[in-house]
Write a protein that holds these residues in place. Structure first.
Motif, PDB file in Angstrom:
ATOM      1  N   ILE A 224       0.825  -1.165  -0.197  1.00  0.00           N
ATOM      2  CA  ILE A 224      -0.038   0.146  -0.055  1.00  0.00           C
ATOM      3  C   ILE A 224       1.101   1.174   0.144  1.00  0.00           C
ATOM      4  N   ASP A 225       1.973   1.164   0.565  1.00  0.00           N
ATOM      5  CA  ASP A 225       3.134   2.179   0.795  1.00  0.00           C
ATOM      6  C   ASP A 225       3.302   2.783  -0.641  1.00  0.00           C
ATOM      7  N   LYS A 226       3.201   4.118  -0.713  1.00  0.00           N
ATOM      8  CA  LYS A 226       3.646   4.704  -1.871  1.00  0.00           C
ATOM      9  C   LYS A 226       4.954   5.531  -1.666  1.00  0.00           C
ATOM     10  N   CYS A 227       5.957   5.633  -2.643  1.00  0.00           N
ATOM     11  CA  CYS A 227       7.204   6.115  -2.586  1.00  0.00           C
ATOM     12  C   CYS A 227       7.585   7.099  -3.708  1.00  0.00           C
ATOM     13  N   LYS A 228       8.502   7.988  -3.467  1.00  0.00           N
ATOM     14  CA  LYS A 228       9.126   8.829  -4.560  1.00  0.00           C
ATOM     15  C   LYS A 228       9.688   7.955  -5.662  1.00  0.00           C
ATOM     16  N   GLU A 229      10.603   6.895  -5.075  1.00  0.00           N
ATOM     17  CA  GLU A 229      11.504   6.010  -6.001  1.00  0.00           C
ATOM     18  C   GLU A 229      10.399   5.360  -7.048  1.00  0.00           C
ATOM     19  N   GLU A 230       9.255   5.124  -6.850  1.00  0.00           N
ATOM     20  CA  GLU A 230       8.363   4.704  -7.727  1.00  0.00           C
ATOM     21  C   GLU A 230       7.505   5.487  -8.433  1.00  0.00           C
ATOM     22  N   ASN A 231       7.976   6.823  -8.530  1.00  0.00           N
ATOM     23  CA  ASN A 231       7.246   8.080  -8.964  1.00  0.00           C
ATOM     24  C   ASN A 231       5.707   8.071  -8.236  1.00  0.00           C
ATOM     25  N   GLY A 232       5.607   7.934  -7.211  1.00  0.00           N
ATOM     26  CA  GLY A 232       4.298   7.930  -6.497  1.00  0.00           C
ATOM     27  C   GLY A 232       3.671   6.582  -6.494  1.00  0.00           C
ATOM     28  N   GLY A 233       4.285   5.568  -7.013  1.00  0.00           N
ATOM     29  CA  GLY A 233       3.576   4.318  -6.872  1.00  0.00           C
ATOM     30  C   GLY A 233       3.750   3.675  -5.770  1.00  0.00           C
ATOM     31  N   PRO A 234       3.399   2.342  -5.754  1.00  0.00           N
ATOM     32  CA  PRO A 234       3.627   1.321  -4.696  1.00  0.00           C
ATOM     33  C   PRO A 234       4.980   0.861  -4.461  1.00  0.00           C
ATOM     34  N   TYR A 235       5.713   0.460  -3.360  1.00  0.00           N
ATOM     35  CA  TYR A 235       6.737  -0.274  -3.164  1.00  0.00           C
ATOM     36  C   TYR A 235       6.664  -1.671  -3.292  1.00  0.00           C
ATOM     37  N   LYS A 236       7.373  -2.284  -4.153  1.00  0.00           N
ATOM     38  CA  LYS A 236       7.284  -3.939  -4.557  1.00  0.00           C
ATOM     39  C   LYS A 236       8.680  -4.517  -4.338  1.00  0.00           C
ATOM     40  N   ALA A 237       8.370  -5.855  -4.331  1.00  0.00           N
ATOM     41  CA  ALA A 237       9.462  -6.745  -4.591  1.00  0.00           C
ATOM     42  C   ALA A 237       9.184  -8.120  -4.811  1.00  0.00           C
ATOM     43  N   SER A 238       9.970  -9.135  -5.158  1.00  0.00           N
ATOM     44  CA  SER A 238       9.605 -10.432  -5.430  1.00  0.00           C
ATOM     45  C   SER A 238      10.691 -11.429  -4.984  1.00  0.00           C
ATOM     46  N   ILE A 239      10.118 -12.558  -4.907  1.00  0.00           N
ATOM     47  CA  ILE A 239      10.818 -13.950  -4.665  1.00  0.00           C
ATOM     48  C   ILE A 239      10.683 -14.994  -5.498  1.00  0.00           C
ATOM     49  N   PRO A 240      11.481 -16.138  -5.958  1.00  0.00           N
ATOM     50  CA  PRO A 240      11.076 -17.093  -6.782  1.00  0.00           C
ATOM     51  C   PRO A 240       9.884 -17.796  -6.178  1.00  0.00           C
TER      52      PRO A 240
END
Length: 394
Positions: A160-176
């Motif tokens: 849900i978190d929005k961040c400037k690094e994503e141009n105001g989009g959500p933080y995200k990450a993945s795992i295999p």
């Protein structure tokens, strides 16, 4: 998502402990005093490091909160909190560590970019929730699956978190996907921390906990889970948290040449002493933590009081009264840090050094210069503090 609102500014941040060392106020990033880490095997929630990329989301209605799961064979599914609560509850003791832990010391060699962490951008907590493998099985992906019929090989977590690094989009990450569907990997959708409902700073009401992997992959304030063919293409997977050699700078960097960092290397730090200390004559106690990624236990911690010329082997322990076995893969604490301790006399002026070795015989590098990188991640060089013996005025 129903029942959720993201604050437009930092006026609704939760209260924090006054003893935290604040590295940034907006977004809030802070760590405890290093001495607080070795005062308790399980890090109190207030002293668990805070790593944020934007304002803390506010969840108004837990009954309406849900996580969408996409990339399935049929259609997206909604996972409500009651669905998570109805799955078997598992408890995992795991240390989470920011990839930038000890970045400040790396900056002394040459300035790096990032939050200026000392040695306490980590903590050890008891996490409780549903195993991700059970959640994925609930929506039709069997355990120990490495690829879905539609070609999904990775599991992406979106916040849900929005961040400037994503141009105001959500933080995200993945795992295999193979890790996500493996019950032995202990990946959790956690709703409790240290026996209590997880608080806002740490991901209320639901977060991912990926043991043995840098903290950046344990996404907080979970919004959606996506089954995807390639790794997450978000900023923090593709243009951050990658390990480059010292020769790479901001002019010649090519992010595509490196894989996203996952497991963290073997690490230790002295916590009973600050970087420069005056101590009384006599024996002193040298205490700290050691931890390695991927569930690898700590085989040995070496401590030197002469800058690394000679070494003492430290005692290692986790829980009081229970022997620590480094290669016990069945241990419920295999993802957790290990404390070490040495009691010894020190010369008048001493450089005290600590280094750890894990069960795969990985050992910390001697010098930070050899592992310097422009983002200042994974500083696992020998940890050093200086001591001068003096007499008390009392």
């Amino acid at each position: 998502m129903p029942g959720i609102r993201g604050p437009s500014e930092y006026s609704q941040e939760p209260p924090r402990h006054p003893c935290l060392r604040i590295n940034a106020k907006e977004p809030f990033n802070a760590e405890p005093p290093r001495s607080a880490l070795v005062s308790s095997y399980v890090t109190p929630v207030d002293f668990f490091y805070k790593r944020n990329h934007g304002p803390i989301p506010i969840i108004d209605d837990i009954e309406r909160y849900c996580v969408s799961i996409t990339g399935l064979v049929d259609h997206p599914k909604l996972l409500f909190m009651k669905d998570v609560w109805n799955l078997p509850k598992y408890t995992v003791t795991a240390t989470l560590q920011c990839a930038g832990n000890r970045r400040t010391a790396m900056s002394k060699t040459k300035t790096v970019k990032g939050v200026g962490w000392d040695v306490a951008a980590l903590g050890n907590a008891i996490w409780s929730g549903a195993k991700l493998a059970d959640v994925l099985e609930l929506v039709g992906i069997p355990k120990l699956t490495s690829a879905t019929p539609s070609g999904g090989k990775h599991v992406e977590f979106v916040s849900i978190d929005k961040c400037k690094e994503e141009n105001g989009g959500p933080y995200k990450a993945s795992i295999p996907l193979s890790q996500a569907t493996n019950p032995l990997a202990d990946v959790l959708l956690a709703y409790e921390m240290n026996g209590e409902t997880i608080n806002r700073d740490h991901g209320y009401p639901l977060r991912v906990v990926v043991p043995g992997v840098i903290g950046a992959r344990s996404v907080k304030w979970l919004d959606s889970i996506n089954i995807i063919a390639e790794e997450c293409q978000g900023f923090f997977m593709q243009k951050d948290y990658k390990m480059f050699p010292p020769s790479v700078n901001w002019e010649n960097i090519n992010w595509s040449t490196r894989k996203p960092q996952m497991d963290f290397p073997v690490q230790c730090a002295i916590c009973s002493l600050e970087d420069s200390n005056i101590v009384k004559p006599g024996k002193i106690t040298i205490k700290g933590y050691a931890v390695s990624g991927g569930g690898r236990g700590i085989e040995r911690v070496d401590v030197s009081i002469d800058g690394g010329k000679t070494w003492l082997e430290a005692s290692r322990f986790q829980k009081a009264g229970m022997p620590y076995i480094a290669d016990d893969d069945s241990s419920s604490d295999k993802w957790a840090w290990v404390f070490f301790e040495v009691v010894t006399d020190v010369p008048k002026n001493a450089e005290i050094v600590a280094k750890a070795v894990d069960i795969a015989s990985n050992v910390q590098p001697e010098n930070v210069e050899n592992i310097w990188n422009l983002r200042g991640i994974l500083n696992t060089s020998w940890h050093r503090v200086h001591v001068r013996v003096g007499h008390s005025n009392m």
